[in-house]
Design a protein around this motif. Structure first.
Motif, PDB file in Angstrom:
ATOM      1  N   THR A  63      46.966  36.081  45.062  1.00  0.00           N
ATOM      2  CA  THR A  63      47.706  34.960  45.696  1.00  0.00           C
ATOM      3  C   THR A  63      48.764  34.488  44.747  1.00  0.00           C
ATOM      4  N   THR A  64      48.373  34.166  43.720  1.00  0.00           N
ATOM      5  CA  THR A  64      49.467  33.348  42.905  1.00  0.00           C
ATOM      6  C   THR A  64      50.386  34.223  42.071  1.00  0.00           C
ATOM      7  N   LYS A  65      50.089  35.689  41.882  1.00  0.00           N
ATOM      8  CA  LYS A  65      50.858  36.513  41.079  1.00  0.00           C
ATOM      9  C   LYS A  65      51.102  36.258  39.719  1.00  0.00           C
ATOM     10  N   LYS A  66      49.935  35.859  39.215  1.00  0.00           N
ATOM     11  CA  LYS A  66      50.023  35.421  37.853  1.00  0.00           C
ATOM     12  C   LYS A  66      48.962  36.466  37.072  1.00  0.00           C
ATOM     13  N   LEU A  67      49.266  37.032  36.245  1.00  0.00           N
ATOM     14  CA  LEU A  67      48.430  37.987  35.450  1.00  0.00           C
ATOM     15  C   LEU A  67      47.367  37.245  34.608  1.00  0.00           C
ATOM     16  N   CYS A  68      46.206  37.765  34.366  1.00  0.00           N
ATOM     17  CA  CYS A  68      45.200  37.176  33.858  1.00  0.00           C
ATOM     18  C   CYS A  68      44.147  38.351  33.217  1.00  0.00           C
ATOM     19  N   ALA A  69      43.905  38.316  31.785  1.00  0.00           N
ATOM     20  CA  ALA A  69      43.081  39.256  31.072  1.00  0.00           C
ATOM     21  C   ALA A  69      41.895  38.666  31.492  1.00  0.00           C
ATOM     22  N   SER A  90      34.252  26.181  38.062  1.00  0.00           N
ATOM     23  CA  SER A  90      35.596  26.744  37.933  1.00  0.00           C
ATOM     24  C   SER A  90      35.563  28.087  38.293  1.00  0.00           C
ATOM     25  N   ARG A  91      34.604  28.501  39.261  1.00  0.00           N
ATOM     26  CA  ARG A  91      34.687  29.774  39.895  1.00  0.00           C
ATOM     27  C   ARG A  91      35.225  30.168  41.171  1.00  0.00           C
ATOM     28  N   SER A  92      35.534  29.027  41.814  1.00  0.00           N
ATOM     29  CA  SER A  92      36.026  29.489  43.207  1.00  0.00           C
ATOM     30  C   SER A  92      37.577  29.815  43.134  1.00  0.00           C
ATOM     31  N   VAL A  93      38.138  30.535  44.239  1.00  0.00           N
ATOM     32  CA  VAL A  93      39.357  30.742  44.290  1.00  0.00           C
ATOM     33  C   VAL A  93      40.325  29.880  44.134  1.00  0.00           C
ATOM     34  N   GLU A  94      40.181  28.646  44.842  1.00  0.00           N
ATOM     35  CA  GLU A  94      40.948  27.507  44.634  1.00  0.00           C
ATOM     36  C   GLU A  94      41.198  27.188  43.251  1.00  0.00           C
ATOM     37  N   LYS A 126      48.013  28.795  37.742  1.00  0.00           N
ATOM     38  CA  LYS A 126      49.302  28.053  37.839  1.00  0.00           C
ATOM     39  C   LYS A 126      49.690  27.296  36.551  1.00  0.00           C
ATOM     40  N   SER A 127      48.552  26.694  36.097  1.00  0.00           N
ATOM     41  CA  SER A 127      48.564  25.850  34.930  1.00  0.00           C
ATOM     42  C   SER A 127      48.949  26.435  33.649  1.00  0.00           C
ATOM     43  N   GLY A 128      48.713  27.874  33.564  1.00  0.00           N
ATOM     44  CA  GLY A 128      48.797  28.521  32.386  1.00  0.00           C
ATOM     45  C   GLY A 128      47.777  29.442  31.881  1.00  0.00           C
ATOM     46  N   MET A 129      46.753  29.399  32.544  1.00  0.00           N
ATOM     47  CA  MET A 129      45.465  30.288  32.104  1.00  0.00           C
ATOM     48  C   MET A 129      45.984  31.567  31.921  1.00  0.00           C
ATOM     49  N   SER A 130      45.927  32.174  30.791  1.00  0.00           N
ATOM     50  CA  SER A 130      46.051  33.783  30.552  1.00  0.00           C
ATOM     51  C   SER A 130      45.009  34.564  30.383  1.00  0.00           C
ATOM     52  N   VAL A 131      43.778  34.212  30.006  1.00  0.00           N
ATOM     53  CA  VAL A 131      42.483  35.025  29.995  1.00  0.00           C
ATOM     54  C   VAL A 131      41.469  34.229  30.433  1.00  0.00           C
ATOM     55  N   ALA A 132      40.662  34.771  31.165  1.00  0.00           N
ATOM     56  CA  ALA A 132      39.392  34.160  31.750  1.00  0.00           C
ATOM     57  C   ALA A 132      38.297  34.784  31.098  1.00  0.00           C
ATOM     58  N   ARG A 133      37.418  33.850  30.441  1.00  0.00           N
ATOM     59  CA  ARG A 133      36.228  34.201  29.773  1.00  0.00           C
ATOM     60  C   ARG A 133      35.074  34.111  30.490  1.00  0.00           C
TER      61      ARG A 133
END
Length: 304
Positions: free
Chosen positions: A82-88, A40-44, A51-58
């Motif tokens: 790319t997605t314009k989605k913020l993620c902590a 789960s580490r690729s850009v894609e 896009k599916s709602g992940m808010s924080v990357a561990r």
């Protein structure tokens, strides 16, 4: 709808990502923390997670080095742009975790009713008869008849990737065990759990301090997930340490409760930590599974 420009070059404090949404926005009551691993580490893939709602990357430092995680983080930055989605960003420490040191990097096959030696001499070759571990004091805290679990999480008895063993003899610094079920330890991370035995290692290890002072400060992480939190003083010590690291002063500390000692000191930990994570898999080795579920329900905190 107005578009939002994200400047990734500026130090953005993401801790507010877990705060309740403003009334003018759709109230997303549940926040999602996703672990970025080998698949789960690729850009894609990260983009799809955002896009599916992940808010924080561990980022789990129990495995992989700083360079590996930095590559993943750079992919996360691209996905955010790319997605314009913020993620902590959450940094998960290793803590006093006992591990098999598999120098061969090959799967280890263990046969039921055979014997295997757990040795603290990490330079020894890993075989089905000899398993080097990263802890010098195991022989001092176990005795004949104790059970030792090797694997990732809760043991059901139906899988063949985790193993139960019984201590047959303690000989010097080595522990001789009889294997109770056939299994193949094929994963890159094989943890050791001795039920309800305290490991005399600091909650924040030297390796954790090095990761926090280098990778953590360089990337201005938003959350610190403190593995194997056993008491309120653990959280206080970590907060004192990160306060000395400049831009990590505002990082939120989430205490991971993974054994019965942490449960016994739950109230004190709750007062000091910014959040609680109940690790049901590890707790399921210390406690009957149904009690883990009951405790998760009663406390109503984050679970993994």
């Amino acid at each position: 709808m107005h578009s939002t420009q994200i400047n990734l070059e500026e130090p953005i404090r993401m801790a507010s990502i877990l705060e309740p949404s403003k009334p003018s926005f759709f109230p997303a009551m549940t926040k999602i923390v996703g672990t970025l691993g080998p698949k789960s580490r690729s850009v894609e893939v990260i983009s799809e997670c955002l896009k599916s709602g992940m808010s924080v990357a561990r980022f789990d430092f129990s495995w992989g080095d700083a360079e590996y995680h930095q590559e993943t983080l750079e992919n996360l930055k691209i996905a955010i742009k790319t997605t314009k989605k913020l993620c902590a960003v959450m940094l998960d420490t290793v803590g006093p975790e006992l591990q098999i040191v598999n120098n061969s990097q090959h799967p280890i096959s263990l046969e039921a009713d055979s014997f295997v030696v757990l040795t603290p001499y990490q330079d020894q070759k890993t075989t089905s008869k000899l398993l080097p571990i990263n802890f010098q004091g195991l022989s001092k805290v176990v005795q004949k008849g104790d059970t030792i679990f090797i694997g990732q999480y809760l043991f059901t008895g139906s899988e063949n990737t985790s193993v139960w063993m019984e201590v047959a003899e303690v000989k010097g610094e080595e522990v001789i065990c009889i294997i109770k079920n056939s299994a193949t330890l094929a994963k890159s991370l094989c943890t050791i759990h001795v039920s309800q035995v305290r490991v005399d290692l600091p909650t924040l290890t030297d390796k954790d301090k090095e990761v926090l002072s280098s990778w953590g400060t360089r990337n201005n992480v938003d959350f610190i997930s403190l593995s194997y939190t056993r008491g309120a003083e653990d959280v206080c010590r970590v907060r004192e340490y990160v306060s000395s690291l400049g831009n990590l002063r505002q990082a939120r500390i989430f205490a991971k409760i993974e054994n019965i000692e942490g449960l016994n000191h739950f109230d004190g930990i709750l007062k000091e930590a910014d959040g609680i994570i109940l690790c049901r898999g590890h707790l399921g080795v210390d406690l009957p599974p149904e009690k883990v579920s009951m405790f998760s329900f009663i406390t109503n905190v984050a679970v993994t």
